[in-house]
Motif scaffolding. Structure first.
Motif, PDB file in Angstrom:
ATOM      1  N   ALA A  62       0.783 -48.666 -33.415  1.00 51.42           N
ATOM      2  CA  ALA A  62       1.751 -49.617 -32.864  1.00 51.42           C
ATOM      3  C   ALA A  62       2.976 -49.731 -33.764  1.00 51.42           C
ATOM      4  O   ALA A  62       4.116 -49.785 -33.292  1.00 51.42           O
ATOM      5  CB  ALA A  62       1.100 -50.981 -32.682  1.00 51.42           C
ATOM      6  N   ARG A  63       2.759 -49.756 -35.059  1.00 52.39           N
ATOM      7  CA  ARG A  63       3.869 -49.911 -35.995  1.00 52.39           C
ATOM      8  C   ARG A  63       4.730 -48.655 -36.067  1.00 52.39           C
ATOM      9  O   ARG A  63       5.952 -48.730 -36.075  1.00 52.39           O
ATOM     10  CB  ARG A  63       3.323 -50.253 -37.390  1.00 52.39           C
ATOM     11  CG  ARG A  63       4.429 -50.505 -38.411  1.00 52.39           C
ATOM     12  CD  ARG A  63       3.877 -50.715 -39.806  1.00 52.39           C
ATOM     13  NE  ARG A  63       3.305 -49.463 -40.282  1.00 52.39           N
ATOM     14  CZ  ARG A  63       2.095 -49.357 -40.809  1.00 52.39           C
ATOM     15  NH1 ARG A  63       1.312 -50.398 -40.907  1.00 52.39           N
ATOM     16  NH2 ARG A  63       1.647 -48.188 -41.232  1.00 52.39           N
ATOM     17  N   GLU A  64       4.104 -47.483 -36.104  1.00 51.51           N
ATOM     18  CA  GLU A  64       4.852 -46.262 -36.379  1.00 51.51           C
ATOM     19  C   GLU A  64       5.293 -45.506 -35.130  1.00 51.51           C
ATOM     20  O   GLU A  64       6.273 -44.771 -35.189  1.00 51.51           O
ATOM     21  CB  GLU A  64       4.010 -45.332 -37.257  1.00 51.51           C
ATOM     22  CG  GLU A  64       3.727 -45.920 -38.629  1.00 51.51           C
ATOM     23  CD  GLU A  64       2.825 -45.033 -39.460  1.00 51.51           C
ATOM     24  OE1 GLU A  64       2.494 -43.927 -39.002  1.00 51.51           O
ATOM     25  OE2 GLU A  64       2.443 -45.463 -40.558  1.00 51.51           O
ATOM     26  N   GLY A  67       5.153 -49.148 -30.684  1.00 51.01           N
ATOM     27  CA  GLY A  67       5.933 -50.376 -30.603  1.00 51.01           C
ATOM     28  C   GLY A  67       5.484 -51.217 -29.427  1.00 51.01           C
ATOM     29  O   GLY A  67       4.289 -51.371 -29.160  1.00 51.01           O
ATOM     30  N   PRO A  68       6.443 -51.777 -28.674  1.00 50.69           N
ATOM     31  CA  PRO A  68       6.080 -52.640 -27.548  1.00 50.69           C
ATOM     32  C   PRO A  68       5.383 -51.899 -26.412  1.00 50.69           C
ATOM     33  O   PRO A  68       4.756 -52.518 -25.564  1.00 50.69           O
ATOM     34  CB  PRO A  68       7.421 -53.190 -27.062  1.00 50.69           C
ATOM     35  CG  PRO A  68       8.416 -52.857 -28.098  1.00 50.69           C
ATOM     36  CD  PRO A  68       7.873 -51.751 -28.915  1.00 50.69           C
ATOM     37  N   ALA A  69       5.473 -50.586 -26.372  1.00 51.28           N
ATOM     38  CA  ALA A  69       4.813 -49.821 -25.307  1.00 51.28           C
ATOM     39  C   ALA A  69       3.306 -49.758 -25.498  1.00 51.28           C
ATOM     40  O   ALA A  69       2.608 -49.171 -24.672  1.00 51.28           O
ATOM     41  CB  ALA A  69       5.385 -48.413 -25.251  1.00 51.28           C
TER      42      ALA A  69
END
Length: 194
Positions: A62-64, A67-69
């Motif tokens: 999620a961080r790298e 993200g919001p997807a």
């Protein structure tokens, strides 16, 4: 064991199918011994479903990358899991004996496809186990005080001539779990209860 389609070479041997043998196996007394109770089976199922990937790798991805997807990717993964569950439910109703994708494909499609699925499952378990061990390795390093605090023998090393990072800690985790599995589920359960 009799096969539905006769021997022969080439394509016919790849299309041989295994008969649905659950009733015959019960009549002949050929059953595996039941070593686990309901609670242990549920624990194994939950542990394999909610493994280290959920807790370790999701945050990193999620961080790298996502993200919001990430919420959309969870939705797509959920739909794929539901469709897979429907497929297994249909196969389980058609072939009432216990089995996996290999067993179901051997009964429904044939020996050649079952062989391919069997080796695909071996590859899946190999990659899945190594990914989980690789995901646990950085968290184990945090127990020693940080990513660079592991003992030299367990620390990650880069092989510059191959441009590869070797993770001995993950390899040790895989070997330890392999040794436990080789002992057998009943013996490991006895050891853990002590």
């Amino acid at each position: 064991m009799a096969l539905q389609i006769g021997g022969g070479g080439g394509f016919r041997s790849l299309m041989r199918r295994k008969p649905v043998d659950s009733d015959r196996a019960r009549a002949e007394g050929q059953q595996l011994a039941k070593e686990l109770n309901i609670l242990e089976l549920v624990a194994i199922g939950v542990g394999s479903t909610i493994g280290a990937g959920v807790y370790v790798l999701v945050g990193t991805v999620a961080r790298e990358h996502a993200g919001p997807a990430l919420a959309v990717s969870f939705l797509i993964a959920g739909i794929a899991a539901a469709l897979s569950a429907f497929c297994y439910a249909e196969l389980a109703s058609r072939c009432p004996s216990a089995g996996s994708a290999y067993h179901y494909s051997y009964i429904c499609i044939g020996e050649g496809v079952a062989w391919l699925i069997g080796w695909s499952l071996v590859l899946e378990y190999t990659l899945g186990g190594s990914a989980v061990a690789r995901g646990i390795s950085p968290n184990l390093a945090l127990c020693f005080g940080g990513p660079d605090s592991l003992p030299w023998i367990l620390a990650r090393h880069q092989l510059p001539w191959f441009d590869v990072i070797v993770d001995p800690c993950a390899a040790a985790l895989v070997l330890a779990v392999t040794a436990l599995l080789c002992l057998g589920i009943k013996e490991v359960g006895t050891l853990l209860r002590l």
